[in-house]
Design a protein around this motif. Structure first.
Motif, mmCIF file in Angstrom:
data_model
loop_
_atom_site.group_PDB
_atom_site.id
_atom_site.type_symbol
_atom_site.label_atom_id
_atom_site.label_comp_id
_atom_site.label_asym_id
_atom_site.label_seq_id
_atom_site.Cartn_x
_atom_site.Cartn_y
_atom_site.Cartn_z
ATOM 1 N N SER A 185 -3.118 11.149 -10.673
ATOM 2 C CA SER A 185 -3.945 11.211 -9.464
ATOM 3 C C SER A 185 -4.734 12.527 -9.453
ATOM 4 C CB SER A 185 -3.083 11.081 -8.212
ATOM 5 O OG SER A 185 -2.030 12.032 -8.225
ATOM 6 N N ARG A 186 -6.051 12.414 -9.314
ATOM 7 C CA ARG A 186 -6.904 13.608 -9.293
ATOM 8 C C ARG A 186 -6.893 14.277 -7.927
ATOM 9 N NH1 ARG A 186 -13.350 13.271 -10.156
ATOM 10 N NH2 ARG A 186 -13.199 12.624 -7.970
ATOM 11 N N GLU A 187 -6.615 13.488 -6.924
ATOM 12 C CA GLU A 187 -6.571 13.956 -5.539
ATOM 13 C C GLU A 187 -5.650 13.012 -4.779
ATOM 14 O OE1 GLU A 187 -10.656 12.058 -3.932
ATOM 15 O OE2 GLU A 187 -10.754 13.174 -5.821
ATOM 16 N N ARG A 188 -5.390 13.331 -3.548
ATOM 17 C CA ARG A 188 -4.563 12.423 -2.748
ATOM 18 C C ARG A 188 -5.252 11.066 -2.697
ATOM 19 N NH1 ARG A 188 -0.332 12.405 0.707
ATOM 20 N NH2 ARG A 188 -0.427 11.096 2.575
ATOM 21 N N ALA A 189 -4.495 10.018 -2.991
ATOM 22 C CA ALA A 189 -5.109 8.697 -3.140
ATOM 23 C C ALA A 189 -4.338 7.634 -2.372
ATOM 24 C CB ALA A 189 -5.165 8.316 -4.619
ATOM 25 N N TYR B 254 0.833 -1.201 0.000
ATOM 26 C CA TYR B 254 0.000 0.000 0.000
ATOM 27 C C TYR B 254 0.866 1.248 0.000
ATOM 28 C CZ TYR B 254 -3.984 -2.994 0.757
ATOM 29 O OH TYR B 254 -4.948 -3.954 0.587
ATOM 30 N N ALA B 255 0.332 2.277 -0.660
ATOM 31 C CA ALA B 255 1.065 3.544 -0.740
ATOM 32 C C ALA B 255 0.084 4.675 -0.977
ATOM 33 C CB ALA B 255 2.090 3.496 -1.863
ATOM 34 N N ARG B 256 0.490 5.872 -0.557
ATOM 35 C CA ARG B 256 -0.290 7.070 -0.828
ATOM 36 C C ARG B 256 0.382 7.883 -1.926
ATOM 37 N NH1 ARG B 256 -4.399 7.570 2.541
ATOM 38 N NH2 ARG B 256 -4.303 6.518 4.565
ATOM 39 N N CYS B 257 -0.439 8.598 -2.663
ATOM 40 C CA CYS B 257 0.071 9.403 -3.769
ATOM 41 C C CYS B 257 -0.530 10.799 -3.683
ATOM 42 C CB CYS B 257 -0.299 8.755 -5.102
ATOM 43 S SG CYS B 257 0.237 9.697 -6.539
ATOM 44 N N ARG B 258 0.298 11.812 -3.880
ATOM 45 C CA ARG B 258 -0.197 13.182 -3.852
ATOM 46 C C ARG B 258 -1.010 13.508 -5.101
ATOM 47 N NH1 ARG B 258 5.178 16.369 -3.385
ATOM 48 N NH2 ARG B 258 5.908 14.492 -4.466
ATOM 49 N N ARG B 259 -1.794 14.550 -5.010
ATOM 50 C CA ARG B 259 -2.611 15.012 -6.131
ATOM 51 C C ARG B 259 -1.737 15.450 -7.311
ATOM 52 N NH1 ARG B 259 -4.407 19.979 -7.934
ATOM 53 N NH2 ARG B 259 -6.487 19.996 -8.906
ATOM 54 N N TYR C 196 -2.436 -1.133 -10.395
ATOM 55 C CA TYR C 196 -2.848 -0.452 -9.174
ATOM 56 C C TYR C 196 -4.344 -0.625 -8.953
ATOM 57 C CZ TYR C 196 1.552 1.902 -10.255
ATOM 58 O OH TYR C 196 2.855 2.167 -10.573
ATOM 59 N N LEU C 197 -4.733 -0.635 -7.699
ATOM 60 C CA LEU C 197 -6.140 -0.625 -7.320
ATOM 61 C C LEU C 197 -6.345 0.582 -6.415
ATOM 62 C CD1 LEU C 197 -8.840 -2.454 -7.392
ATOM 63 C CD2 LEU C 197 -8.201 -2.975 -5.035
ATOM 64 N N THR C 198 -7.276 1.461 -6.767
ATOM 65 C CA THR C 198 -7.562 2.628 -5.946
ATOM 66 C C THR C 198 -8.407 2.207 -4.743
ATOM 67 O OG1 THR C 198 -7.571 4.015 -7.931
ATOM 68 C CG2 THR C 198 -8.518 4.952 -5.938
ATOM 69 N N ILE C 199 -7.916 2.508 -3.560
ATOM 70 C CA ILE C 199 -8.644 2.210 -2.326
ATOM 71 C C ILE C 199 -9.412 3.441 -1.865
ATOM 72 C CG2 ILE C 199 -8.428 1.466 0.075
ATOM 73 C CD1 ILE C 199 -7.771 -0.723 -1.945
ATOM 74 N N GLY D 89 -11.382 7.798 -18.592
ATOM 75 C CA GLY D 89 -11.786 6.941 -17.487
ATOM 76 C C GLY D 89 -11.388 7.539 -16.152
ATOM 77 N N LEU D 90 -11.984 7.027 -15.113
ATOM 78 C CA LEU D 90 -11.694 7.465 -13.752
ATOM 79 C C LEU D 90 -11.667 6.241 -12.859
ATOM 80 C CD1 LEU D 90 -11.325 10.054 -11.967
ATOM 81 C CD2 LEU D 90 -13.767 9.819 -11.426
ATOM 82 N N ALA D 91 -10.536 5.985 -12.230
ATOM 83 C CA ALA D 91 -10.401 4.842 -11.326
ATOM 84 C C ALA D 91 -10.641 5.314 -9.900
ATOM 85 C CB ALA D 91 -9.018 4.211 -11.457
ATOM 86 N N GLY D 92 -11.881 5.145 -9.445
ATOM 87 C CA GLY D 92 -12.221 5.502 -8.074
ATOM 88 C C GLY D 92 -12.052 4.320 -7.144
#
Length: 334
Positions: free
Chosen positions: A270-274, A204-209, A224-227, A245-248
């Motif tokens: 990344s559209r936002e912090r994810a 798992y990891a976080r990504c900035r916007r 990747y799988l968006t959580i 597309g948008l991976a929510g």
């Protein structure tokens, strides 16, 4: 056509590659033979998908309605090929009109029999799900190329920037709360143990916007799988972008290259912090090629996502982006 001939025919159909002969024999029993004359409509775009068609002989022409035009030819299929299988998988309507180009013999597989075939925890069902993923990925790539074509020769076009190294983009972190994951619509139907096996296969990891995770044309080494959060899938041409597309939460991205070995078809930003589940190539292949409960969850997630992405990309088949479009224009097709 005798049962033996039907089984031999099915063994040569790419969609059923890897399915055991006994299962092909069972499948042969539920197929319905139909002969259609040249020019006869097999089904129309937007109609309920009651069956898929396997072409024994003859040709089937596939067309789609285009805004401002009567119809556009999409493809032509011949003996040994299949038409209409993807709507049976996701339950949606037919995406195109299928019409016999010659006198054509078909074997029809109904929706209930197809659903029973893919629902089992059996090696043949896993093989079929992998074939669906490969087929839908190929069709998604074709459609994305069509979307990009109107601006492919734009004078300000420049290659998309390469994604920064993974370590520069992502901040390692711990797994999410299991209760939160279980509440996602994507995962509600799955066995808890199998779901946990899938969700612990990566890191798992976080990504900035605003960070580029995958660049179109690059060769990603993970999917990747968006959580939590959202990642936009875009076609970048110079200073213009088409969002395709948008991976929510609960949705995957960057799996196409790991399925077919070709470069990434879109850029993922990344559209936002994810919060992301990162699946490098080795665990991806173990899940994608396996016959385990974890693979059952993973293949369903991938198949639903690639089929959904393909349907989204089909929506704007007409004049998506014109050469005269303003610079810095962001065009959404979802």
């Amino acid at each position: 056509m005798s049962e033996r001939e039907r089984v031999a025919f099915l063994a040569g159909v790419p969609l059923f590659e890897g399915i055991a002969e006994d299962d092909l024999a069972d499948l042969a029993h539920v197929l319905r033979r139909r002969t259609v004359r040249a020019g006869e409509i097999i089904w129309r775009e937007g109609s309920h998908a009651a069956s898929m068609a396997l072409i024994v002989d003859g040709r089937v022409a596939v067309t789609r309605h285009v805004v401002g035009a009567r119809a556009m030819s999409v493809a032509e299929f011949g003996p040994g090929q299949t038409v209409g299988e993807i709507p049976l998988f996701d339950g949606g309507p037919h995406t195109a009109t299928a019409q016999a180009a010659d006198t054509t013999t078909l074997l029809l597989l109904g929706r209930p029999d197809f659903a029973a075939l893919v629902a089992r925890r059996h090696p043949s069902a896993f093989a079929l799900k992998r074939r669906i993923a490969s087929l839908a990925t190929a069709r998604l790539r074709t459609q994305l190329e069509r979307l990009a074509a109107p601006i492919a020769d734009a004078p300000d076009e420049q290659p998309a920037a390469e994604a920064l190294p993974l370590a520069a983009e992502l901040e390692p972190c711990g797994p999410p709360n299991s209760g939160y994951v279980r509440r996602m619509a994507t995962f509600r139907a799955f066995d808890s143990l199998a779901l946990w096996g899938f969700l612990t296969a990566g890191r798992y990891a976080r990504c900035r916007r605003g960070r580029t995770l995958v660049a179109e044309g690059a060769q990603p080494n993970a999917c990747y799988l968006t959580i939590n959060g959202a990642v936009e899938k875009v076609l970048v041409r110079g200073r213009r972008r088409i969002r395709v597309g948008l991976a929510g939460p609960g949705q995957a991205f960057a799996y196409e290259s790991l399925i077919d070995g070709r470069p990434a078809p879109v850029t993922a930003i990344s559209r936002e912090r994810a919060l992301l589940l990162v699946l490098p190539r080795e665990p991806f292949e173990r899940l994608f090629l396996g016959d385990t409960p974890e693979s059952h969850v993973f293949l369903d997630v991938i198949d639903r996502d690639v089929v959904g992405s393909w349907r989204h990309a089909l929506r704007p088949l007409a004049p998506l982006v014109h050469a005269s479009a303003p610079r810095d224009k962001f065009v959404s097709v979802t």
